[in-house]
Enzyme design. Sequence first.
Site, PDB file in Angstrom:
ATOM      1  N   ILE A  18       0.841  -1.206   0.000  1.00 63.01           N
ATOM      2  CA  ILE A  18       0.000   0.000   0.000  1.00 63.01           C
ATOM      3  C   ILE A  18       0.877   1.257   0.000  1.00 63.01           C
ATOM      4  O   ILE A  18       0.599   2.229  -0.715  1.00 63.01           O
ATOM      5  CB  ILE A  18      -0.926  -0.024   1.231  1.00 63.01           C
ATOM      6  CG1 ILE A  18      -1.889  -1.224   1.146  1.00 63.01           C
ATOM      7  CG2 ILE A  18      -1.715   1.285   1.350  1.00 63.01           C
ATOM      8  CD1 ILE A  18      -2.650  -1.517   2.436  1.00 63.01           C
ATOM      9  N   TYR A 164      -1.237  -7.728  16.933  1.00 64.72           N
ATOM     10  CA  TYR A 164      -1.383  -6.881  15.738  1.00 64.72           C
ATOM     11  C   TYR A 164      -2.587  -5.943  15.895  1.00 64.72           C
ATOM     12  O   TYR A 164      -2.482  -4.736  15.672  1.00 64.72           O
ATOM     13  CB  TYR A 164      -1.548  -7.757  14.490  1.00 64.72           C
ATOM     14  CG  TYR A 164      -1.815  -6.950  13.235  1.00 64.72           C
ATOM     15  CD1 TYR A 164      -0.772  -6.291  12.578  1.00 64.72           C
ATOM     16  CD2 TYR A 164      -3.103  -6.831  12.699  1.00 64.72           C
ATOM     17  CE1 TYR A 164      -1.006  -5.534  11.430  1.00 64.72           C
ATOM     18  CE2 TYR A 164      -3.345  -6.087  11.556  1.00 64.72           C
ATOM     19  CZ  TYR A 164      -2.294  -5.446  10.927  1.00 64.72           C
ATOM     20  OH  TYR A 164      -2.540  -4.695   9.788  1.00 64.72           O
TER      21      TYR A 164
HETATM   22  N1  LIG Z   1      -2.996  -5.570   3.551  1.00 63.61           N
HETATM   23  C1  LIG Z   1      -4.106  -5.440   4.272  1.00 63.61           C
HETATM   24  O1  LIG Z   1      -5.115  -6.149   4.076  1.00 63.61           O
HETATM   25  C2  LIG Z   1      -4.174  -4.389   5.344  1.00 63.61           C
HETATM   26  C3  LIG Z   1      -5.391  -4.242   6.031  1.00 63.61           C
HETATM   27  C4  LIG Z   1      -5.496  -3.283   7.021  1.00 63.61           C
HETATM   28  C5  LIG Z   1      -4.384  -2.485   7.309  1.00 63.61           C
HETATM   29  N2  LIG Z   1      -3.221  -2.662   6.646  1.00 63.61           N
HETATM   30  C6  LIG Z   1      -2.084  -1.779   7.004  1.00 63.61           C
HETATM   31  O2  LIG Z   1      -1.537  -1.210   5.815  1.00 63.61           O
HETATM   32  C7  LIG Z   1      -0.171  -0.870   6.048  1.00 63.61           C
HETATM   33  C8  LIG Z   1       0.678  -1.338   4.892  1.00 63.61           C
HETATM   34  O3  LIG Z   1       0.647  -2.750   4.869  1.00 63.61           O
HETATM   35  P1  LIG Z   1       0.766  -3.606   3.528  1.00 63.61           P
HETATM   36  O4  LIG Z   1      -0.415  -4.498   3.488  1.00 63.61           O
HETATM   37  O5  LIG Z   1       1.072  -2.728   2.379  1.00 63.61           O
HETATM   38  O6  LIG Z   1       2.029  -4.525   3.918  1.00 63.61           O
HETATM   39  P2  LIG Z   1       3.375  -4.890   3.119  1.00 63.61           P
HETATM   40  O7  LIG Z   1       3.130  -5.039   1.681  1.00 63.61           O
HETATM   41  O8  LIG Z   1       3.945  -6.032   3.884  1.00 63.61           O
HETATM   42  O9  LIG Z   1       4.277  -3.591   3.346  1.00 63.61           O
HETATM   43  C9  LIG Z   1       4.760  -3.278   4.608  1.00 63.61           C
HETATM   44  C10 LIG Z   1       5.856  -2.244   4.479  1.00 63.61           C
HETATM   45  O10 LIG Z   1       6.355  -1.997   5.802  1.00 63.61           O
HETATM   46  C11 LIG Z   1       7.775  -2.109   5.744  1.00 63.61           C
HETATM   47  N3  LIG Z   1       8.374  -2.507   7.001  1.00 63.61           N
HETATM   48  C12 LIG Z   1       8.234  -3.685   7.672  1.00 63.61           C
HETATM   49  N4  LIG Z   1       9.023  -3.693   8.764  1.00 63.61           N
HETATM   50  C13 LIG Z   1       9.665  -2.498   8.806  1.00 63.61           C
HETATM   51  C14 LIG Z   1      10.611  -1.912   9.680  1.00 63.61           C
HETATM   52  N5  LIG Z   1      11.084  -2.579  10.734  1.00 63.61           N
HETATM   53  N6  LIG Z   1      11.048  -0.662   9.428  1.00 63.61           N
HETATM   54  C15 LIG Z   1      10.600   0.016   8.342  1.00 63.61           C
HETATM   55  N7  LIG Z   1       9.718  -0.491   7.457  1.00 63.61           N
HETATM   56  C16 LIG Z   1       9.255  -1.736   7.685  1.00 63.61           C
HETATM   57  C17 LIG Z   1       8.035  -3.162   4.679  1.00 63.61           C
HETATM   58  O11 LIG Z   1       9.386  -3.063   4.265  1.00 63.61           O
HETATM   59  P3  LIG Z   1      10.194  -4.380   3.737  1.00 63.61           P
HETATM   60  O12 LIG Z   1       9.860  -4.502   2.290  1.00 63.61           O
HETATM   61  O13 LIG Z   1      11.628  -4.007   3.979  1.00 63.61           O
HETATM   62  O14 LIG Z   1       9.731  -5.538   4.560  1.00 63.61           O
HETATM   63  C18 LIG Z   1       7.040  -2.727   3.626  1.00 63.61           C
HETATM   64  O15 LIG Z   1       7.545  -1.654   2.888  1.00 63.61           O
HETATM   65  C19 LIG Z   1       0.187  -1.471   7.401  1.00 63.61           C
HETATM   66  O16 LIG Z   1       0.125  -0.455   8.380  1.00 63.61           O
HETATM   67  C20 LIG Z   1      -0.912  -2.476   7.655  1.00 63.61           C
HETATM   68  O17 LIG Z   1      -1.129  -2.686   9.041  1.00 63.61           O
HETATM   69  C21 LIG Z   1      -3.074  -3.602   5.666  1.00 63.61           C
END
Ligand SMILES: NC(=O)c1ccc[n+]([C@@H]2O[C@H](COP(=O)([O-])OP(=O)(O)OC[C@H]3O[C@@H](n4cnc5c(N)ncnc54)[C@H](OP(=O)(O)O)[C@@H]3O)[C@@H](O)[C@H]2O)c1
Length: 375
Positions: A18, A164
């Site tokens: 995202i 989480y």
């Molecule tokens: N996907 C869903 O269905 C969903 C639903 C509700 C809320 N969300 C929220 O949306 C947001 C984005 O999630 P996403 O689904 O896009 O997940 P994602 O594709 O796994 O992306 C997560 C990002 O966070 C980074 N990250 C992880 N650990 C880190 C650290 N220690 N320091 C700095 N960056 C770090 C990752 O970097 P790396 O590439 O280096 O790992 C990646 O760029 C999150 O806050 C999540 O809780 C997601």
Amino acid sequence: MGDPPAKTAIVTGANAGIGREVAQGLVARGWRVILACRDTRAAGRAAEDIAREAPGGAVEVGPALDLADNGSVRNFVKGIGDRPVHLLVNNAAVNFVPKWHTEDGVAGMVQVNYLGPYLLTRLLAPSLRACAPSRVVHVSSVMHRLTHMPRPAAFLSTWSPSCYANTKLANILFANEFHRREGPLGVHSCAVDPGGVRTRIYAGSIYARPPLSWAVDLLFAPPSDGAQAVLHAATCDWPPTIGRDSLEHGPGTRSERRELLQILRKGQSPVGQSGSRRGSASNGFSFYARGLFASPLVTRWGGGGEGWQGAAWGAVYALVLALHAAMDYPIRRMSGGRWGGGTRAVPAAPQAGDARLALELWNSSAEIVGLPRHS
Ligand SMILES: NC(=O)c1ccc[n+]([C@@H]2O[C@H](COP(=O)([O-])OP(=O)(O)OC[C@H]3O[C@@H](n4cnc5c(N)ncnc54)[C@H](OP(=O)(O)O)[C@@H]3O)[C@@H](O)[C@H]2O)c1
């Protein structure tokens, strides 16, 4: 006279999922975007892709930011120096990762999802104030509705099955408290639920294995769709402009917005002499959700609760939520975006508005990261 300089946004976790799409969307809207990632090579590749998709767009890789490490957060902010910051999107987070604790005894997931962003936001507050009106967007989740936050000390140190969900509730408690403190200084803080999005966040969980992975692939939205709710939270009007549209879509609940509009129509300032906002719109904090995740069945109920009744109620609510999550993107897609496309300000879970809990969490967090309670 030339164009005014582009406003600057920092997006954490912008190399993937995202966050990458939010960065892309902001660049396309004319923002200068700094990608704040732990892996700067991956960030470099994302920056190249974004620049290719938006030729002439302003995108750059910031200093490395590892939210698991408070030293890295401090170095990142040092690296940003006195550059302007008009928008911070706290997007990076993890789920389904092995258990570990920091040297301070903080559960690893709490550190990455909540405490690292807390430190980052507080250290960037002077830059945000200097650029007011400015904004902090905290990417939370509908999961915050499915939990009941324990006292801050237990939350910060314990790796529980609700870890989480608790971090996503903590994001809103922090956003609310930050808005209460910084809102009168022109730094608006809000939180947003991006909906169910198929990203790497599910890697390593049962959702990444058939048959659940098939359901995620089929029913969850692509990251570009999930980013739309975050982009709305980042760029919608604040304070609301007077008009029918602001009554429908502005920040706060509908009755808060009506009250705020009445104050504005009378030519009065919504900010009292003490710096606090007038009326029940006093806080003006907003939580945004989109499509079925903004439906009253999701937002007017709550899943969190204590004891066996809380657990039973939570199970029913989780089922309702699963059905909504399964239908949200398919409805939007099949209707060509006519249904379920809009993002709205909706009520967050009741506990997210618990001012005492928010203050306690703020103070406990300040102690751990070594910041004063007030700054
Ligand atoms: N996907 C869903 O269905 C969903 C639903 C509700 C809320 N969300 C929220 O949306 C947001 C984005 O999630 P996403 O689904 O896009 O997940 P994602 O594709 O796994 O992306 C997560 C990002 O966070 C980074 N990250 C992880 N650990 C880190 C650290 N220690 N320091 C700095 N960056 C770090 C990752 O970097 P790396 O590439 O280096 O790992 C990646 O760029 C999150 O806050 C999540 O809780 C997601």
